[in-house]
Design an enzyme around this catalytic site. Structure first.
Site, PDB file in Angstrom:
ATOM      1  N   THR A   1       5.592 -21.570 -21.216  1.00 10.31           N
ATOM      2  CA  THR A   1       6.162 -19.845 -20.663  1.00 10.31           C
ATOM      3  C   THR A   1       6.835 -20.179 -19.123  1.00 10.31           C
ATOM      4  O   THR A   1       6.788 -20.824 -18.364  1.00 10.31           O
ATOM      5  CB  THR A   1       4.762 -19.112 -20.603  1.00 10.31           C
ATOM      6  OG1 THR A   1       4.895 -17.787 -20.678  1.00 10.31           O
ATOM      7  CG2 THR A   1       3.860 -19.053 -19.363  1.00 10.31           C
ATOM      8  N   ASN A   2       6.881 -18.955 -18.596  1.00  8.76           N
ATOM      9  CA  ASN A   2       7.355 -17.896 -17.419  1.00  8.76           C
ATOM     10  C   ASN A   2       6.337 -17.351 -16.550  1.00  8.76           C
ATOM     11  O   ASN A   2       5.349 -16.382 -17.177  1.00  8.76           O
ATOM     12  CB  ASN A   2       8.424 -16.972 -17.674  1.00  8.76           C
ATOM     13  CG  ASN A   2       9.621 -17.960 -17.904  1.00  8.76           C
ATOM     14  OD1 ASN A   2       9.355 -19.262 -18.200  1.00  8.76           O
ATOM     15  ND2 ASN A   2      11.042 -17.623 -17.744  1.00  8.76           N
ATOM     16  N   ARG A   3       6.220 -17.239 -15.783  1.00  8.89           N
ATOM     17  CA  ARG A   3       5.526 -15.850 -14.774  1.00  8.89           C
ATOM     18  C   ARG A   3       5.737 -14.270 -14.978  1.00  8.89           C
ATOM     19  O   ARG A   3       7.609 -14.058 -15.056  1.00  8.89           O
ATOM     20  CB  ARG A   3       6.259 -16.654 -12.965  1.00  8.89           C
ATOM     21  CG  ARG A   3       5.325 -18.078 -13.705  1.00  8.89           C
ATOM     22  CD  ARG A   3       5.223 -18.255 -11.298  1.00  8.89           C
ATOM     23  NE  ARG A   3       4.323 -16.751 -10.949  1.00  8.89           N
ATOM     24  CZ  ARG A   3       3.587 -16.697  -9.649  1.00  8.89           C
ATOM     25  NH1 ARG A   3       4.645 -17.870  -8.949  1.00  8.89           N
ATOM     26  NH2 ARG A   3       2.906 -16.117  -9.513  1.00  8.89           N
TER      27      ARG A   3
ATOM     28  N   VAL B   1      12.455 -14.302 -20.006  1.00  8.11           N
ATOM     29  CA  VAL B   1      12.539 -15.108 -21.336  1.00  8.11           C
ATOM     30  C   VAL B   1      12.565 -16.537 -21.286  1.00  8.11           C
ATOM     31  O   VAL B   1      13.009 -16.562 -20.317  1.00  8.11           O
ATOM     32  CB  VAL B   1      13.781 -14.685 -22.836  1.00  8.11           C
ATOM     33  CG1 VAL B   1      13.978 -15.522 -23.160  1.00  8.11           C
ATOM     34  CG2 VAL B   1      13.642 -13.225 -22.601  1.00  8.11           C
TER      35      VAL B   1
END
Ligand code: CTP
Ligand code: CA
Length: 224
Positions: free
Chosen positions: A33-35, A100
Site C-alpha cells: 500500500t501507500n501512505r 495509487v
C-alpha cells in the site's frame, strides 16, 4: 452571475474525486500500500459539494466517513479504483488525489504464503495503469478540467510540471511529502498550470480544499 447561483457556483456540474491509498493484495492476509490518510481528497470532495457540484468520491481504504452530500464508492486496488473512476464519467471535473500504489504483484497467492526454510518469497511486481493519464487522455469522456497531484520529496516544482505534461492534465497540485503531511491536518502546496506556478502557504487541508474548489468555480466562470 446568475441570480441565486452565488453560493453554489458549481450547481449542475459533476465531479469525480479519488482519495486515499490503494491496497494491492499479495495473498489473503498481506498487501502493498501507500501512505495516505485521504484527508486532503475528502476535503476537496466536501468543498466541491459545498459549492453545489454533484460529487462521486472513489476512495481507497481510509478511516474517514463520507462527507455530507457526496456519493462514495469504496475500492481497494488500483484496478478497482480505475474501473470505479471510469464508471463515474462523464464528469466536468476530475480531481485525482489518490495515492495509487505504483505496482501490484503479478500473481496473487490464493492461500496464505507461509514462512519456511526456503527464506522470503520473491514478489514479481507489475506496474499499475495510470488512472490520471487515462482520464486526461483526449476523448469524448475527458472532463473539461482534470487535476492531479504530485507527491514529491525533492524538486517539487520541476517534478510537478513534468507530471503535468506527461499525464496531460490541466493542473497539478504539488505536495512536498518530506514535510509533515501524512495524516496531518495541514498542508502546503504548489498549484502548477500550463502558464504559471503559485505557492500556497501551509494551512489546513480544509482551507486548501476550499481554495481549490473556489479556483475550480472561477475556471468555469471564466475559462483560462
Ligand atoms: N496516479 C494515478 N494512477 C497511478 C499513479 C498515479 O492516477 N497509477 C495519479 C495520482 O493520483 C496523482 C498523480 O497521478 O494525482 C501523481 O501521482 P505520483 O505518485 O506523484 O506520480 P507517478 O506518476 O506515480 O510518479 P512517481 O510515483 O514515480 O513519482
Ligand atoms: Ca506514484
Amino acid at each position: 452571475l446568475l441570480a441565486g447561483a452565488g453560493g453554489r457556483p458549481l450547481a449542475g456540474k459533476r465531479a469525480v474525486v479519488t482519495a486515499g491509498p490503494t491496497f494491492e493484495p499479495i495473498d489473503p492476509v498481506r498487501g502493498l500500500t501507500n501512505r495516505s490518510s485521504g484527508k486532503q481528497g475528502y476535503a476537496i470532495a466536501a468543498a466541491l459539494a459545498e459549492l453545489g457540484a454533484e460529487v462521486t468520491l472513489v476512495s481507497g481504504p481510509t478511516a474517514l466517513g463520507a462527507p455530507t452530500g457526496v456519493t462514495r464508492i469504496d475500492v481497494e486496488s488500483a484496478l478497482e479504483m480505475q474501473a470505479a473512476t471510469r464508471s463515474a464519467l462523464p464528469a466536468d471535473i476530475a480531481v485525482l488525489s489518490a495515492a495509487v500504489a505504483d505496482w501490484r504483484v503479478d500473481t496473487i497467492a490464493g492461500g496464505k504464503i507461509k514462512k519456511g526454510p526456503g527464506g522470503p518469497p520473491t514478489l514479481a511486481l507489475i506496474e499499475n495503469p495510470d488512472i490520471l493519464a487515462g482520464v486526461a487522455a483526449p476523448g469524448p469522456n475527458r472532463p473539461a478540467l482534470v487535476i492531479g497531484f504530485a507527491a514529491e520529496t525533492a524538486d517539487l516544482e520541476a517534478n510537478a510540471r513534468a507530471k503535468l505534461s506527461r499525464k496531460g492534465c490541466d493542473w497539478i497540485i504539488g505536495n512536498d511529502v518530506s514535510d509533515d503531511v501524512f495524516g496531518s491536518d495541514g498542508n502546503a502546496v504548489l498549484l502548477v498550470t500550463a502558464d504559471r506556478t503559485e505557492a500556497w502557504p501551509r494551512q489546513s487541508k480544509t482551507a486548501i480544499a476550499r481554495a481549490v474548489a473556489a479556483r475550480i468555480a472561477d475556471h468555469f466562470k471564466a475559462p483560462e
